[in-house]
Design a protein around this motif. Structure first.
Motif, PDB file in Angstrom:
ATOM      1  N   ALA A  94     -15.265  35.692  33.037  1.00  0.00           N
ATOM      2  CA  ALA A  94     -14.760  36.329  31.818  1.00  0.00           C
ATOM      3  C   ALA A  94     -13.239  36.324  31.787  1.00  0.00           C
ATOM      4  O   ALA A  94     -12.625  36.167  30.725  1.00  0.00           O
ATOM      5  CB  ALA A  94     -15.286  37.758  31.721  1.00  0.00           C
ATOM      6  N   TYR A  95     -12.630  36.482  32.946  1.00  0.00           N
ATOM      7  CA  TYR A  95     -11.165  36.518  33.006  1.00  0.00           C
ATOM      8  C   TYR A  95     -10.566  35.202  32.512  1.00  0.00           C
ATOM      9  O   TYR A  95      -9.698  35.187  31.637  1.00  0.00           O
ATOM     10  CB  TYR A  95     -10.713  36.800  34.439  1.00  0.00           C
ATOM     11  N   TRP A  96     -11.039  34.092  33.072  1.00  0.00           N
ATOM     12  CA  TRP A  96     -10.450  32.799  32.725  1.00  0.00           C
ATOM     13  C   TRP A  96     -10.917  32.285  31.372  1.00  0.00           C
ATOM     14  O   TRP A  96     -10.141  31.658  30.639  1.00  0.00           O
ATOM     15  CB  TRP A  96     -10.767  31.776  33.813  1.00  0.00           C
ATOM     16  N   ALA A  97     -12.159  32.551  31.017  1.00  0.00           N
ATOM     17  CA  ALA A  97     -12.696  32.006  29.770  1.00  0.00           C
ATOM     18  C   ALA A  97     -12.372  32.867  28.554  1.00  0.00           C
ATOM     19  O   ALA A  97     -12.268  32.354  27.439  1.00  0.00           O
ATOM     20  CB  ALA A  97     -14.212  31.838  29.887  1.00  0.00           C
ATOM     21  N   LEU A  98     -12.186  34.182  28.759  1.00  0.00           N
ATOM     22  CA  LEU A  98     -12.018  35.080  27.618  1.00  0.00           C
ATOM     23  C   LEU A  98     -10.708  35.861  27.653  1.00  0.00           C
ATOM     24  O   LEU A  98      -9.901  35.779  26.730  1.00  0.00           O
ATOM     25  CB  LEU A  98     -13.198  36.067  27.562  1.00  0.00           C
ATOM     26  N   MET A  99     -10.496  36.618  28.723  1.00  0.00           N
ATOM     27  CA  MET A  99      -9.386  37.566  28.747  1.00  0.00           C
ATOM     28  C   MET A  99      -8.026  36.888  28.658  1.00  0.00           C
ATOM     29  O   MET A  99      -7.118  37.384  27.982  1.00  0.00           O
ATOM     30  CB  MET A  99      -9.482  38.435  29.999  1.00  0.00           C
ATOM     31  N   LYS A 148      -7.323  34.384  27.078  1.00  0.00           N
ATOM     32  CA  LYS A 148      -7.177  33.849  25.724  1.00  0.00           C
ATOM     33  C   LYS A 148      -7.180  34.951  24.665  1.00  0.00           C
ATOM     34  O   LYS A 148      -7.203  34.667  23.471  1.00  0.00           O
ATOM     35  CB  LYS A 148      -8.302  32.846  25.444  1.00  0.00           C
ATOM     36  N   GLY A 149      -7.185  36.199  25.133  1.00  0.00           N
ATOM     37  CA  GLY A 149      -7.101  37.309  24.194  1.00  0.00           C
ATOM     38  C   GLY A 149      -8.423  37.832  23.690  1.00  0.00           C
ATOM     39  O   GLY A 149      -8.457  38.614  22.739  1.00  0.00           O
ATOM     40  N   TYR A 150      -9.529  37.430  24.314  1.00  0.00           N
ATOM     41  CA  TYR A 150     -10.842  37.905  23.885  1.00  0.00           C
ATOM     42  C   TYR A 150     -11.361  38.941  24.883  1.00  0.00           C
ATOM     43  O   TYR A 150     -11.470  38.659  26.080  1.00  0.00           O
ATOM     44  CB  TYR A 150     -11.837  36.751  23.787  1.00  0.00           C
ATOM     45  N   VAL A 151     -11.673  40.121  24.362  1.00  0.00           N
ATOM     46  CA  VAL A 151     -12.229  41.182  25.203  1.00  0.00           C
ATOM     47  C   VAL A 151     -13.426  41.768  24.458  1.00  0.00           C
ATOM     48  O   VAL A 151     -13.375  42.884  23.937  1.00  0.00           O
ATOM     49  CB  VAL A 151     -11.186  42.280  25.502  1.00  0.00           C
ATOM     50  N   PRO A 152     -14.527  41.020  24.364  1.00  0.00           N
ATOM     51  CA  PRO A 152     -15.635  41.432  23.490  1.00  0.00           C
ATOM     52  C   PRO A 152     -16.255  42.763  23.867  1.00  0.00           C
ATOM     53  O   PRO A 152     -16.691  43.511  22.987  1.00  0.00           O
ATOM     54  CB  PRO A 152     -16.640  40.277  23.636  1.00  0.00           C
ATOM     55  N   TRP A 153     -16.326  43.090  25.161  1.00  0.00           N
ATOM     56  CA  TRP A 153     -16.960  44.345  25.562  1.00  0.00           C
ATOM     57  C   TRP A 153     -16.122  45.558  25.190  1.00  0.00           C
ATOM     58  O   TRP A 153     -16.620  46.670  25.156  1.00  0.00           O
ATOM     59  CB  TRP A 153     -17.254  44.354  27.059  1.00  0.00           C
ATOM     60  N   ARG A 154     -14.837  45.348  24.901  1.00  0.00           N
ATOM     61  CA  ARG A 154     -13.992  46.437  24.410  1.00  0.00           C
ATOM     62  C   ARG A 154     -13.816  46.358  22.896  1.00  0.00           C
ATOM     63  O   ARG A 154     -13.652  47.369  22.223  1.00  0.00           O
ATOM     64  CB  ARG A 154     -12.616  46.372  25.076  1.00  0.00           C
ATOM     65  N   GLU A 155     -13.862  45.155  22.359  1.00  0.00           N
ATOM     66  CA  GLU A 155     -13.620  44.964  20.932  1.00  0.00           C
ATOM     67  C   GLU A 155     -14.811  45.391  20.091  1.00  0.00           C
ATOM     68  O   GLU A 155     -14.646  45.965  19.012  1.00  0.00           O
ATOM     69  CB  GLU A 155     -13.285  43.503  20.652  1.00  0.00           C
ATOM     70  N   LEU A 156     -16.034  45.129  20.559  1.00  0.00           N
ATOM     71  CA  LEU A 156     -17.219  45.445  19.768  1.00  0.00           C
ATOM     72  C   LEU A 156     -17.313  46.927  19.425  1.00  0.00           C
ATOM     73  O   LEU A 156     -17.542  47.270  18.253  1.00  0.00           O
ATOM     74  CB  LEU A 156     -18.484  44.976  20.501  1.00  0.00           C
ATOM     75  N   PRO A 157     -17.148  47.849  20.388  1.00  0.00           N
ATOM     76  CA  PRO A 157     -17.180  49.273  20.011  1.00  0.00           C
ATOM     77  C   PRO A 157     -16.098  49.640  19.003  1.00  0.00           C
ATOM     78  O   PRO A 157     -16.324  50.458  18.111  1.00  0.00           O
ATOM     79  CB  PRO A 157     -16.961  49.992  21.353  1.00  0.00           C
ATOM     80  N   ARG A 158     -14.908  49.031  19.132  1.00  0.00           N
ATOM     81  CA  ARG A 158     -13.830  49.310  18.181  1.00  0.00           C
ATOM     82  C   ARG A 158     -14.193  48.814  16.787  1.00  0.00           C
ATOM     83  O   ARG A 158     -13.923  49.484  15.787  1.00  0.00           O
ATOM     84  CB  ARG A 158     -12.533  48.642  18.653  1.00  0.00           C
ATOM     85  N   MET A 159     -14.817  47.644  16.708  1.00  0.00           N
ATOM     86  CA  MET A 159     -15.220  47.100  15.416  1.00  0.00           C
ATOM     87  C   MET A 159     -16.276  47.989  14.768  1.00  0.00           C
ATOM     88  O   MET A 159     -16.232  48.245  13.555  1.00  0.00           O
ATOM     89  CB  MET A 159     -15.749  45.680  15.596  1.00  0.00           C
ATOM     90  N   LEU A 160     -17.227  48.450  15.575  1.00  0.00           N
ATOM     91  CA  LEU A 160     -18.269  49.328  15.041  1.00  0.00           C
ATOM     92  C   LEU A 160     -17.675  50.641  14.544  1.00  0.00           C
ATOM     93  O   LEU A 160     -18.063  51.152  13.486  1.00  0.00           O
ATOM     94  CB  LEU A 160     -19.324  49.597  16.121  1.00  0.00           C
TER      95      LEU A 160
END
Length: 215
Positions: free
Chosen positions: A145-150, A152-164
């Protein structure tokens, strides 16, 4: 020294580029608002990560959570709409996977003032105990997750609750606006006001009551 578990943390020191500048506090850290991440002296400066004076653990998980706040507040600042009361706020979230032995990890997640912010406990997993699942998270999931997402600015496990939460807030706001629009106006129509004024001229008591309860 007798102990059941020894977890050694290396000392943290500020980067000289920050420590030797006017951006730093007395300890050499970038001094920012702990919620908005905006510099306390230079409003066009923000900070995230290990260089900051934030009273929380200096981890990649913390930087990832801070990034979401930084992004929203930078966007608002550049749009000229950043306000302290409506700004995105960082809650101090950080995470520390502690290896207790081969194949076992305790995943600690907390925020400011030691607030427990465990994500996996919501799935019925006791994070106060060492877990093989947490070992897999640390050794397999987090590196990927660090190299593939974080990075590059993607933090889905933190972003999803914020979006909801933003979606719920928006729906509540729309519902409140619709309810307010559906209510009849509290102010009298012009013809009614004229009638009240005519009656008021004949009755001082009515005039006083009309004035007291007027719009």
């Amino acid at each position: 020294m007798h102990y059941d578990l020894l977890h050694v943390t290396p000392p943290h020191v500020p980067a000289p580029a920050v420590a030797n500048s006017s951006l730093a506090d007395a300890g050499g850290w970038l001094v920012v608002n702990k919620e908005t991440l905006q510099h306390l002296r230079y409003p066009n400066v923000f900070g995230i990560g290990d260089c900051c004076s934030l009273p929380t653990g200096k981890t990649a998980a913390a930087a990832a959570a801070q990034f979401l706040v930084l992004r929203d507040n930078l966007d608002a600042l550049m749009a000229g709409s950043l306000q302290q009361d409506s700004a995105a706020k960082y809650d101090g979230y950080t995470s520390c996977p502690v290896v207790t032995r081969q194949g076992r990890v305790m995943l600690m997640e907390y925020g400011y003032d030691g607030a427990i912010m465990e994500m996996f406990s919501k799935l019925g997993i006791d994070q106060s105990q060492e877990q093989y699942l947490m070992w897999l998270v640390k050794t397999l999931v987090l590196p990927a997750a660090y190299w593939a997402l974080m990075t590059k600015g993607y933090v889905p496990w933190r972003e999803l609750p914020r979006m909801l939460q933003r979606s719920l807030d928006s729906r509540h706001g729309q519902a409140a606006a619709a309810a307010a629009a559906a209510q009849p106006s509290q102010c009298a129509a012009p013809t009614a006001i004229a009638a009240q004024q005519q009656v008021a001229a004949e009755s001082p008591v009515v005039a006083a009551a009309t004035h007291e309860h007027g719009c």
